[in-house]
Design a protein around this motif. Structure first.
Motif, mmCIF file in Angstrom:
data_model
loop_
_atom_site.group_PDB
_atom_site.id
_atom_site.type_symbol
_atom_site.label_atom_id
_atom_site.label_comp_id
_atom_site.label_asym_id
_atom_site.label_seq_id
_atom_site.Cartn_x
_atom_site.Cartn_y
_atom_site.Cartn_z
ATOM 1 N N PHE A 78 -8.256 31.869 -55.475
ATOM 2 C CA PHE A 78 -7.456 31.712 -54.267
ATOM 3 C C PHE A 78 -7.846 30.474 -53.460
ATOM 4 O O PHE A 78 -9.038 30.200 -53.264
ATOM 5 N N PHE A 79 -6.839 29.758 -52.978
ATOM 6 C CA PHE A 79 -7.030 28.884 -51.828
ATOM 7 C C PHE A 79 -6.902 29.754 -50.578
ATOM 8 O O PHE A 79 -5.977 30.571 -50.468
ATOM 9 N N ILE A 80 -7.826 29.579 -49.659
ATOM 10 C CA ILE A 80 -7.790 30.327 -48.390
ATOM 11 C C ILE A 80 -8.083 29.363 -47.250
ATOM 12 O O ILE A 80 -8.496 28.219 -47.472
ATOM 13 N N ASN A 81 -7.879 29.830 -46.027
ATOM 14 C CA ASN A 81 -8.335 29.046 -44.888
ATOM 15 C C ASN A 81 -9.857 29.013 -44.869
ATOM 16 O O ASN A 81 -10.524 29.992 -45.217
ATOM 17 N N ALA A 113 -0.887 26.544 -42.014
ATOM 18 C CA ALA A 113 -0.284 27.026 -40.767
ATOM 19 C C ALA A 113 -0.544 28.510 -40.547
ATOM 20 O O ALA A 113 -0.062 29.078 -39.570
ATOM 21 N N ARG A 114 -1.265 29.155 -41.453
ATOM 22 C CA ARG A 114 -1.632 30.574 -41.371
ATOM 23 C C ARG A 114 -0.420 31.502 -41.417
ATOM 24 O O ARG A 114 -0.439 32.609 -40.878
ATOM 25 N N ARG A 115 0.631 31.051 -42.090
ATOM 26 C CA ARG A 115 1.781 31.930 -42.302
ATOM 27 C C ARG A 115 1.515 32.898 -43.444
ATOM 28 O O ARG A 115 2.206 33.896 -43.598
ATOM 29 N N ILE A 116 0.534 32.573 -44.281
ATOM 30 C CA ILE A 116 0.084 33.457 -45.363
ATOM 31 C C ILE A 116 -1.440 33.404 -45.387
ATOM 32 O O ILE A 116 -2.061 32.586 -44.697
ATOM 33 N N ASP A 117 -2.048 34.292 -46.182
ATOM 34 C CA ASP A 117 -3.507 34.380 -46.203
ATOM 35 C C ASP A 117 -4.150 33.705 -47.400
ATOM 36 O O ASP A 117 -5.311 33.266 -47.319
ATOM 37 N N TYR A 118 -3.425 33.631 -48.521
ATOM 38 C CA TYR A 118 -4.022 33.002 -49.696
ATOM 39 C C TYR A 118 -2.942 32.475 -50.634
ATOM 40 O O TYR A 118 -1.807 32.949 -50.634
ATOM 41 N N PHE A 119 -3.347 31.497 -51.415
ATOM 42 C CA PHE A 119 -2.475 30.861 -52.400
ATOM 43 C C PHE A 119 -3.188 30.960 -53.738
ATOM 44 O O PHE A 119 -4.124 30.218 -54.013
ATOM 45 N N PRO A 120 -2.790 31.898 -54.625
ATOM 46 C CA PRO A 120 -3.470 32.067 -55.915
ATOM 47 C C PRO A 120 -3.071 30.973 -56.902
ATOM 48 O O PRO A 120 -1.897 30.752 -57.153
ATOM 49 N N ARG A 121 -4.081 30.308 -57.456
ATOM 50 C CA ARG A 121 -3.863 29.261 -58.455
ATOM 51 C C ARG A 121 -4.670 29.590 -59.700
ATOM 52 O O ARG A 121 -5.700 30.266 -59.622
#
Length: 320
Positions: A150-153, A208-216
């Motif tokens: 995951f990409f996360i903040n 922008a914190r519209r989501i919590d994670y981006f799975p790659r």
């Protein structure tokens, strides 16, 4: 007249004796002429022998590529090298031709193949795609497209470190492409997901914190980690999400010659270790850095691959 008949008879007898003697030699104990009854199979010719023996014309193989996205182009280089390897081991003469196209979504590729714009493309498989095109069922990424990091903040690591089950992961919202094969899998597992048509836009949604994670995938995330240096995002350290997935080469179903060449060449490359040499050249270092074996693994129990996937061939799939 009787004398002539006797002469003819003598000549005929001599011919019969000669023929009989030749036939007897073929079935004698002489090992140089004896018909073998051994059960040992005749060894298959090597790729080099086949190339030397064949008089068939060279095959032109066209593939698409775009230089507009440097992060995707790293994958293109890998796929083209594997494509070249497979064709080189197929036993046929060939030429590779790059078709320059603007960056496009994979979902459009079947139309280009069917319209004869190019001959082969590497695509993340799904049921609809395998109905339209012919897959060559050797997973080009060794299944690692389904190992998701995951990409996360940057300030969210503590929250993700506390996740140890799919139930807890359901409290977070992911972002995926609207036409990606992964998206329905997340929805089936009741994992909240928002979709986007833009790769860049997904990073923007995370920042922008519209989501919590981006799975790659484990093979993508390392190349993309510095794509947006002004964003406050980082690679999550503790988790890996897993489900069966595969990139295959795809060709037109009518192009049986190319399909056979690719299947033959890929299987030979897997068997002689040359496939793994290229795979490790591109990915071994980054996989070591991600430490997949040490991460908490969350498996999605889904039928994510179309029928016919070679799951029983363990040598084709990555194991941490």
């Amino acid at each position: 007249m009787a004398h002539l008949d006797l002469a003819h008879r003598l000549v005929l007898a001599a011919i019969i004796v000669t023929i009989f003697s030749a036939c007897s030699a073929d079935f004698s104990g002489d090992s140089s002429t004896k018909i073998s009854t051994s059960n040992t199979p005749t060894p298959l010719p090597t790729a080099n022998q086949l190339t030397a023996q064949t008089s068939l014309p060279s095959i032109r193989v066209r593939y698409p590529a775009s230089d507009s996205n440097p992060y995707y182009y790293q994958r293109v280089k890998y796929f083209v090298e594997i494509l070249d390897l497979a064709l080189s081991k197929s036993g046929r003469s060939y030429t590779l031709e790059k078709i320059d196209l603007p960056f496009m979504k994979e979902g459009r590729s079947s139309r280009y193949i069917l319209n004869n714009t190019y001959d082969v493309h590497w695509i993340n498989t799904q049921n609809e795609l395998e109905q339209d095109l012919q897959p060559i069922r050797i997973p080009l990424f060794k299944g690692l497209i389904g190992w998701r990091i995951f990409f996360i903040n940057a300030d969210s690591q503590a929250d993700f470190s506390a996740i140890d089950s799919i139930a807890k992961l359901r409290q977070k919202v992911a972002v995926l492409g609207h036409d990606w094969p992964d998206t329905p899998l997340f929805e089936q597992q009741r994992l909240p997901v928002k979709t986007s048509v833009s790769w860049e836009g997904m990073f923007g949604m995370l920042n922008a914190r519209r989501i919590d994670y981006f799975p790659r995938s484990a093979l993508e995330i390392w190349d993309e980690r510095n794509a947006f240096p002004d964003f406050s995002i980082s690679i999550e350290k503790d988790l890996v999400l897993h489900y069966p997935a595969a990139y295959y080469f795809f060709v037109d179903r009518k192009n049986t010659q190319l399909a056979e060449m690719l299947e033959t060449g890929l299987n030979r490359a897997v068997a002689d270790g040359s496939f793994d040499l290229i795979f490790n050249k591109y990915f071994a270092e980054r996989l070591e850095q991600l430490k997949l074996k040490e991460r908490r693994r969350i498996d999605l129990e889904v039928d994510s691959l179309p029928p016919g996937a070679p799951l029983e061939r363990t040598e084709l799939w990555y194991q941490p």
